[in-house]
Design a protein around this motif. Structure first.
Motif, PDB file in Angstrom:
ATOM      1  N   ASN A 227       0.826  -1.207   0.000  1.00  0.00           N
ATOM      2  CA  ASN A 227       0.000   0.000   0.000  1.00  0.00           C
ATOM      3  C   ASN A 227       0.860   1.257   0.000  1.00  0.00           C
ATOM      4  O   ASN A 227       0.749   2.086   0.899  1.00  0.00           O
ATOM      5  N   PRO A 228       1.738   1.375  -0.988  1.00  0.00           N
ATOM      6  CA  PRO A 228       2.605   2.565  -0.975  1.00  0.00           C
ATOM      7  C   PRO A 228       1.763   3.824  -1.088  1.00  0.00           C
ATOM      8  O   PRO A 228       0.804   3.874  -1.852  1.00  0.00           O
ATOM      9  N   LYS A 229       2.148   4.827  -0.316  1.00  0.00           N
ATOM     10  CA  LYS A 229       1.349   6.034  -0.229  1.00  0.00           C
ATOM     11  C   LYS A 229       1.495   6.880  -1.486  1.00  0.00           C
ATOM     12  O   LYS A 229       0.543   7.548  -1.899  1.00  0.00           O
ATOM     13  N   ASN A 230       2.688   6.897  -2.040  1.00  0.00           N
ATOM     14  CA  ASN A 230       2.896   7.710  -3.242  1.00  0.00           C
ATOM     15  C   ASN A 230       3.995   7.119  -4.121  1.00  0.00           C
ATOM     16  O   ASN A 230       4.558   6.058  -3.812  1.00  0.00           O
ATOM     17  N   GLU A 231       4.321   7.827  -5.152  1.00  0.00           N
ATOM     18  CA  GLU A 231       5.275   7.324  -6.128  1.00  0.00           C
ATOM     19  C   GLU A 231       6.667   7.119  -5.530  1.00  0.00           C
ATOM     20  O   GLU A 231       7.366   6.172  -5.853  1.00  0.00           O
ATOM     21  N   PHE A 232       7.040   8.072  -4.629  1.00  0.00           N
ATOM     22  CA  PHE A 232       8.366   7.949  -4.010  1.00  0.00           C
ATOM     23  C   PHE A 232       8.499   6.629  -3.282  1.00  0.00           C
ATOM     24  O   PHE A 232       9.473   5.894  -3.444  1.00  0.00           O
ATOM     25  N   VAL A 233       7.469   6.280  -2.497  1.00  0.00           N
ATOM     26  CA  VAL A 233       7.515   5.026  -1.752  1.00  0.00           C
ATOM     27  C   VAL A 233       7.575   3.849  -2.727  1.00  0.00           C
ATOM     28  O   VAL A 233       8.366   2.924  -2.562  1.00  0.00           O
ATOM     29  N   GLU A 234       6.770   3.927  -3.763  1.00  0.00           N
ATOM     30  CA  GLU A 234       6.728   2.852  -4.751  1.00  0.00           C
ATOM     31  C   GLU A 234       8.107   2.624  -5.370  1.00  0.00           C
ATOM     32  O   GLU A 234       8.573   1.504  -5.491  1.00  0.00           O
ATOM     33  N   ASN A 235       8.723   3.747  -5.748  1.00  0.00           N
ATOM     34  CA  ASN A 235      10.047   3.637  -6.355  1.00  0.00           C
ATOM     35  C   ASN A 235      11.088   3.147  -5.358  1.00  0.00           C
ATOM     36  O   ASN A 235      11.966   2.371  -5.702  1.00  0.00           O
ATOM     37  N   PHE A 236      10.986   3.654  -4.116  1.00  0.00           N
ATOM     38  CA  PHE A 236      11.980   3.247  -3.129  1.00  0.00           C
ATOM     39  C   PHE A 236      11.856   1.767  -2.843  1.00  0.00           C
ATOM     40  O   PHE A 236      12.842   1.050  -2.708  1.00  0.00           O
ATOM     41  N   VAL A 237      10.610   1.303  -2.764  1.00  0.00           N
ATOM     42  CA  VAL A 237      10.368  -0.106  -2.500  1.00  0.00           C
ATOM     43  C   VAL A 237      10.838  -0.957  -3.678  1.00  0.00           C
ATOM     44  O   VAL A 237      11.369  -2.040  -3.521  1.00  0.00           O
ATOM     45  N   GLY A 238      10.671  -0.431  -4.885  1.00  0.00           N
ATOM     46  CA  GLY A 238      11.190  -1.121  -6.062  1.00  0.00           C
ATOM     47  C   GLY A 238      10.154  -1.974  -6.741  1.00  0.00           C
ATOM     48  O   GLY A 238       9.158  -2.397  -6.139  1.00  0.00           O
ATOM     49  N   ALA A 239      10.382  -2.229  -8.045  1.00  0.00           N
ATOM     50  CA  ALA A 239       9.417  -2.970  -8.849  1.00  0.00           C
ATOM     51  C   ALA A 239       9.292  -4.410  -8.380  1.00  0.00           C
ATOM     52  O   ALA A 239       8.273  -5.051  -8.583  1.00  0.00           O
ATOM     53  N   ASP A 240      10.342  -4.907  -7.711  1.00  0.00           N
ATOM     54  CA  ASP A 240      10.302  -6.310  -7.287  1.00  0.00           C
ATOM     55  C   ASP A 240       9.730  -6.439  -5.889  1.00  0.00           C
ATOM     56  O   ASP A 240      10.092  -7.318  -5.138  1.00  0.00           O
ATOM     57  N   ARG A 241       8.821  -5.530  -5.547  1.00  0.00           N
ATOM     58  CA  ARG A 241       8.321  -5.540  -4.177  1.00  0.00           C
ATOM     59  C   ARG A 241       7.604  -6.837  -3.816  1.00  0.00           C
ATOM     60  O   ARG A 241       7.607  -7.255  -2.668  1.00  0.00           O
ATOM     61  N   ALA A 242       7.014  -7.485  -4.814  1.00  0.00           N
ATOM     62  CA  ALA A 242       6.360  -8.758  -4.534  1.00  0.00           C
ATOM     63  C   ALA A 242       7.378  -9.743  -3.952  1.00  0.00           C
ATOM     64  O   ALA A 242       7.128 -10.402  -2.949  1.00  0.00           O
ATOM     65  N   LEU A 243       8.538  -9.774  -4.599  1.00  0.00           N
ATOM     66  CA  LEU A 243       9.582 -10.677  -4.114  1.00  0.00           C
ATOM     67  C   LEU A 243      10.059 -10.270  -2.728  1.00  0.00           C
ATOM     68  O   LEU A 243      10.337 -11.097  -1.882  1.00  0.00           O
ATOM     69  N   LYS A 244      10.177  -8.936  -2.511  1.00  0.00           N
ATOM     70  CA  LYS A 244      10.649  -8.476  -1.202  1.00  0.00           C
ATOM     71  C   LYS A 244       9.706  -8.923  -0.093  1.00  0.00           C
ATOM     72  O   LYS A 244      10.115  -9.143   1.029  1.00  0.00           O
ATOM     73  N   GLY A 245       8.419  -9.057  -0.471  1.00  0.00           N
ATOM     74  CA  GLY A 245       7.439  -9.489   0.512  1.00  0.00           C
ATOM     75  C   GLY A 245       7.745 -10.870   1.077  1.00  0.00           C
ATOM     76  O   GLY A 245       7.327 -11.201   2.187  1.00  0.00           O
ATOM     77  N   LEU A 246       8.498 -11.649   0.314  1.00  0.00           N
ATOM     78  CA  LEU A 246       8.853 -12.989   0.791  1.00  0.00           C
ATOM     79  C   LEU A 246       9.646 -12.933   2.087  1.00  0.00           C
ATOM     80  O   LEU A 246       9.681 -13.884   2.852  1.00  0.00           O
ATOM     81  N   GLN A 247      10.296 -11.781   2.325  1.00  0.00           N
ATOM     82  CA  GLN A 247      11.043 -11.571   3.565  1.00  0.00           C
ATOM     83  C   GLN A 247      10.126 -11.627   4.765  1.00  0.00           C
ATOM     84  O   GLN A 247      10.554 -11.860   5.886  1.00  0.00           O
ATOM     85  N   LEU A 248       8.863 -11.269   4.531  1.00  0.00           N
ATOM     86  CA  LEU A 248       7.947 -11.099   5.649  1.00  0.00           C
ATOM     87  C   LEU A 248       7.344 -12.414   6.105  1.00  0.00           C
ATOM     88  O   LEU A 248       6.705 -12.486   7.133  1.00  0.00           O
ATOM     89  N   ILE A 249       7.486 -13.439   5.274  1.00  0.00           N
ATOM     90  CA  ILE A 249       6.835 -14.703   5.608  1.00  0.00           C
ATOM     91  C   ILE A 249       7.893 -15.728   5.989  1.00  0.00           C
ATOM     92  O   ILE A 249       8.923 -15.846   5.329  1.00  0.00           O
ATOM     93  N   ARG A 250       7.605 -16.428   7.041  1.00  0.00           N
ATOM     94  CA  ARG A 250       8.506 -17.485   7.474  1.00  0.00           C
ATOM     95  C   ARG A 250       7.889 -18.839   7.157  1.00  0.00           C
ATOM     96  O   ARG A 250       6.665 -18.955   7.001  1.00  0.00           O
ATOM     97  N   VAL A 251       8.750 -19.839   7.078  1.00  0.00           N
ATOM     98  CA  VAL A 251       8.292 -21.180   6.738  1.00  0.00           C
ATOM     99  C   VAL A 251       7.148 -21.612   7.630  1.00  0.00           C
ATOM    100  O   VAL A 251       6.138 -22.148   7.174  1.00  0.00           O
ATOM    101  N   LYS A 252       7.274 -21.343   8.946  1.00  0.00           N
ATOM    102  CA  LYS A 252       6.265 -21.830   9.884  1.00  0.00           C
ATOM    103  C   LYS A 252       4.893 -21.199   9.636  1.00  0.00           C
ATOM    104  O   LYS A 252       3.877 -21.731  10.051  1.00  0.00           O
ATOM    105  N   ASP A 253       4.889 -20.031   8.952  1.00  0.00           N
ATOM    106  CA  ASP A 253       3.609 -19.381   8.667  1.00  0.00           C
ATOM    107  C   ASP A 253       2.817 -20.122   7.590  1.00  0.00           C
ATOM    108  O   ASP A 253       1.605 -19.958   7.484  1.00  0.00           O
ATOM    109  N   VAL A 254       3.504 -20.875   6.737  1.00  0.00           N
ATOM    110  CA  VAL A 254       2.807 -21.468   5.586  1.00  0.00           C
ATOM    111  C   VAL A 254       2.831 -22.994   5.557  1.00  0.00           C
ATOM    112  O   VAL A 254       2.007 -23.612   4.895  1.00  0.00           O
ATOM    113  N   VAL A 255       3.781 -23.603   6.252  1.00  0.00           N
ATOM    114  CA  VAL A 255       3.842 -25.064   6.217  1.00  0.00           C
ATOM    115  C   VAL A 255       3.261 -25.600   7.504  1.00  0.00           C
ATOM    116  O   VAL A 255       3.751 -25.292   8.583  1.00  0.00           O
ATOM    117  N   LYS A 256       2.165 -26.357   7.409  1.00  0.00           N
ATOM    118  CA  LYS A 256       1.527 -26.821   8.644  1.00  0.00           C
ATOM    119  C   LYS A 256       1.581 -28.344   8.765  1.00  0.00           C
ATOM    120  O   LYS A 256       2.235 -28.872   9.628  1.00  0.00           O
TER     121      LYS A 256
END
Ligand SMILES: Nc1ncnc2c1ncn2[C@@H]1O[C@H](COP(=O)(O)OP(=O)(O)O)[C@@H](O)[C@H]1O
Ligand SMILES: [Mg+2]
Lengths: 371, 244, 221
Positions: A227-256
């Motif tokens: 939910n980037p607030k504006n273009e600056f945030v979007e650019n700073f986060v980068g086009a590969d932000r989907a991939l960066k999101g992988l940082q936020l998830i740990r194995v234990k969150d998805v493997v049960k």
């Protein structure tokens, strides 16, 4: 709790380093100050322990205006760690860590104990290191001692200015992981300055993204990414932000569920039947104690009689705490479709596949969009 | 080891010369005799006294002044004082001594004032450098942990600057021993008296009878102060990095 | 001060003479000292010479602590024992050479040691011989540090040359000694001030030379 209210800094030369910045950091939260070099992160941080005098606005700690506190007393209750570390070369590691306890007048034996305790916490052998001098330490060790020293007086608040910035990438990742684990038990209120978005996403409960002295967005890592607030945030986060999101998830969150396995002694024909019935083409191989041995693919089954003969032993594993982007890059670099999850005794806990990662990512992106 | 061999050979040469010359019957047959042992002893004592007094005063002024000009409050004085010390260092010692005569007249005070002024410069300069070369990150870390200015000065800055300050004191002392030999020209005491007698009579042996023990004194004091310096240096500053 | 000025007006040729004497002796000494200092400095910075280097550098360090009168006395003794002229120019210039080459050899050695090994490696990689490496890479990179040594040396020996007037070497020390012996304050001031001005001027001039010989890419401003 720390509260910044319309905080402003104008340096004597006229530089407006921080402009009307307001935000709050909750008890036990790790807040990352993020932004390009020169955006005012360090200045903001140093106004909290008053190393830099504030020009306008107020900073409250637990509701008290810091400007009204005694400067040195304030600093003794705020741990401080910086990129250049600044260990005192004339003092041993032990004396360095005991600096604030000594300033606070703790008795000798309590100080000593604290020093040993903190070295242990940092994963260093206190017997070996407590008597060493800073110049005898490697970069990573110095940085650990720097963090230990910041924790010396058991401060409720910790300020850290790019503490892992000057370390090689491999050691940095390790220090970050250790630091996260320590924070989980200590629950300090931490302000952590970095210009590295990966570090920010990995460590932060919340991220304050700054630009030219202004606070642009103050949000959770997921919201900053999706939910980037504006273009600056979007650019700073980068086009590969989907991939960066992988940082936020740990194995234990998805493997049960506990995964289907085969024993190494089983016959290959029986295993083939099981795979066909379950519609899978890969299985983890374990021994009688549940220890992970390797994997076996459907295509390999024809090459021998027992699973032990045809399986491919695998060295690559993840743990429940590994973040998904590391899992992902392990899979890519070793050409694996499945990665086993093991505990510290190498017992198989689960298996994570490409598909699991894809699903988790879609879910995360959706959550960002809706809320 | 090699250093000791060099040092001891030099001392043996210088002291041997002194002993040999003093034990001669004549420096120049029928004209000049060497100075007696008693003269040498008295002059050495006077020489040492002059050096110690001058050096103590130089330290008493130079160290505090050098440290003071590193404090933000006295920033304005840094350039004139340290710049002045640097310029002063290139003025020949003989000129500093000689100029004392028209200013203060001839006498022991003139000699000592000249020695203080000349000896002050290295002490002042090294005290300044010792403090101002400390990594700012170290001082900032100390401030961030809540150390007061005084605590930082006492526990961090002084111990870290001490080796450099001690080097300044050593250099200054060694220079002062040699300069003191010239200070007899304006009324100083010490071994320079003997050397000067040799200069006036153009007898190299008499010159050496004063100059050789002076040189030995300089070397010995330099050696002792180097050891003191080593002893005062924090162990943490001496250890070598074992790993990169 | 006024007396000194009057003396200068009355006998400008005398001051000029002493100054020229002074300049001549330091010029001769420094030329030889530079050659000696650089050659020794280059020699001991070679590979496998660590022990020699350590000995010579320590010797140089200790020698710097020996007051000049002792060196003058020793040289006079040595020269007279081999039948050479034991007072005046000869012992003085030898002493100045000895003192002058110490800072030069020390700086030459330090500068050559300080050259980034990567650059030497790069030079070797391009096929330079050891000699080409010395003249094209190591010395140019070291030149400003060597010049700083030369500057130290000159300032040092200007002072020692003044003292050498005591053993009959002439120069600006002459009016100082004559003045001190006869309580002629005008001569003391004239000599003391002149030699100080000379030292400061030469120091500044050498500072400029130091900057000028520094290779373009290494200049600070
Ligand atoms: N002491 C100072 N005097 C003047 N300007 C300064 C000073 N310190 C920092 N600045 C300026 O303030 C701005 C913010 O600096 P800083 O807080 O260090 O940024 P960051 O930590 O985000 O890289 C920069 O433009 C910097 O040049
Ligand atoms: Mg910064």
């Amino acid at each position: 709790m720390i509260k910044l209210d319309m905080v402003t800094k104008v340096y004597p030369d006229g530089t407006e380093a921080v402009k009307n910045v307001s935000f709050e950091i909750g008890q036990g939260e790790l807040c990352v100050l993020l932004g390009p070099s020169g955006c005012g992160k360090t200045t903001t941080m140093k106004m909290i322990n008053r190393l830099i005098p504030i020009t306008g606005g107020t900073i409250y700690i637990d509701g008290v205006d810091t400007a009204k506190m005694d400067e040195n007393a304030l600093r003794r209750d705020i741990g401080y760690a910086i990129q250049q570390i600044g260990l005192f070369p004339n003092m041993t590691v032990g004396r360095n860590i005991e600096t604030v306890p000594e300033l606070k007048g703790w008795p000798e034996n309590k100080r000593r104990q604290r020093g040993e305790e903190l070295l242990k916490l940092m994963g260093m052998d206190s017997g070996e290191f407590i008597g060493k001098y800073p110049r005898e330490l490697s970069g990573g060790q110095s940085q650990r001692v720097g963090v230990a020293r910041a924790l010396g007086g058991d401060p409720p608040i910790l300020l850290m200015d790019e503490p892992f910035g000057a370390i090689d990438p491999i050691t940095r990742v390790r220090l970050q992981d250790e630091f996260l684990k320590i924070q989980q038990t200590l629950k300090k209120t931490i302000i952590f300055v970095t210009h590295d978005i990966y570090e920010a996403i990995k460590l932060g409960d919340r991220i304050a993204l700054m630009k030219e002295g202004e606070l642009v967005q103050y949000d959770t890592p997921a919201d900053l990414l999706y939910n980037p607030k504006n273009e600056f945030v979007e650019n700073f986060v980068g086009a590969d932000r989907a991939l960066k999101g992988l940082q936020l998830i740990r194995v234990k969150d998805v493997v049960k569920a506990s995964p289907p396995t085969v024993k190494s002694g089983e016959k290959t024909e029986i295993v083939r039947e099981r795979m066909e019935r379950a519609g899978i083409n890969w299985l983890a191989v374990v021994n009688g104690d549940g220890n992970f041995l390797g994997g076996v693919g459907k295509a390999d089954l024809g090459k021998g009689d027992s699973v032990g003969d045809v399986m491919s032993p695998s060295a690559e594993t993840a743990t429940a705490n590994t973040v998904l982007n590391e899992v992902f890059s392990l899979m890519l670099s070793h050409g694996l479709d499945n990665l086993p999850i093991v505990d510290k005794d190498n017992r198989l806990q689960g298996v994570i596949s490409f598909d699991t990662i894809r699903k988790a990512l879609v879910e995360l992106t959706q959550r960002g969009k809706t809320g | 080891m090699r250093h000791y061999v060099i040092l001891i050979s030099l001392l043996v040469l210088l002291l041997g010369l002194t002993v040999w010359i003093t034990s001669l019957d004549w420096i120049k047959e029928g004209v000049y005799r060497p100075f007696a042992w008693g003269d040498i002893a008295n002059c050495t004592k006077a020489h040492l006294e002059m050096v110690v007094i001058a050096e103590l005063i130089a330290i008493a002024i130079g160290v505090p002044l050098g440290i003071l000009v590193t404090r933000p409050v006295f920033r304005k004085l840094t350039t004139p004082i340290i710049g002045g010390a640097n310029v002063g260092q290139s003025i020949p010692s003989l000129a500093v001594i000689a100029i004392m005569a028209p200013i203060l007249g001839f006498g022991l005070q003139s000699a000592i004032v000249a020695l203080v002024i000349y000896g002050l410069l290295p002490v002042l300069r090294n005290s300044y450098t010792g403090i101002s070369n400390i990594d700012p990150a170290i001082v900032e870390a100390a401030r961030g942990m809540g150390m007061s200015r005084r605590q930082i000065a006492r526990k961090i800055e002084l111990p870290l600057a001490l080796p450099v300050i001690m080097t300044g004191i050593r250099v200054s002392t060694v220079i002062t021993v040699g300069t003191a030999e010239l200070a007899v020209l304006v009324g100083g005491a010490g071994l320079g008296r003997i050397t000067l007698a040799g200069v006036y009579t153009m007898q190299p042996l008499t010159i050496l009878q004063g100059a050789a023990p002076t040189a030995a004194l300089a070397i010995i004091l330099g050696f002792i102060l180097a050891r003191v310096e080593g002893g005062m240096t924090s162990r943490g500053l001496k250890v070598k990095a074992e790993m990169a | 001060m006024l007396d000194a000025w009057q003396y200068l007006i009355a006998h400008p040729e005398k001051l000029a003479g002493w100054t020229l004497e002074h300049l001549w002796i330091i010029f001769v000494a420094i030329v030889i000292a530079v050659v000696l200092g650089v050659v020794i400095g280059v020699y001991i910075s070679g590979r496998g010479k660590e022990h020699v280097a350590d000995t010579i550098l320590y010797l140089a360090e200790v020698a710097m602590t020996i007051p000049s009168m002792a060196i003058f006395g020793l040289l006079m003794l040595l020269l007279s024992s081999v039948g050479l002229k034991a007072i005046g120019f000869l012992p003085a210039v030898i002493a100045l050479i000895i003192y002058g080459q110490l800072p030069i050899l020390r700086n030459t050695y330090t500068a050559l040691q300080g050259v980034d090994p990567a650059m030497i490696e790069a030079g070797r990689g391009m096929g330079m011989t050891e000699k080409q490496l010395l003249f094209k890479v190591r010395l140019p990179l070291a030149i400003s540090v060597i010049m700083a040594g030369v500057r130290n040396a000159i300032v040092l020996i200007i002072g020692i040359a003044a003292i050498a007037a005591m053993i009959g070497a002439g120069g600006l020390g002459v009016p100082i000694f004559r003045g001190l012996r006869n309580a002629r304050l005008d001569l003391i001031i004239l000599g003391g001030v002149s030699v100080s001005i000379l030292a400061l001027l030469v120091d500044n001039f050498m500072g400029w030379v130091e900057w000028w010989v520094t290779p373009r890419g290494l200049k600070e401003r």
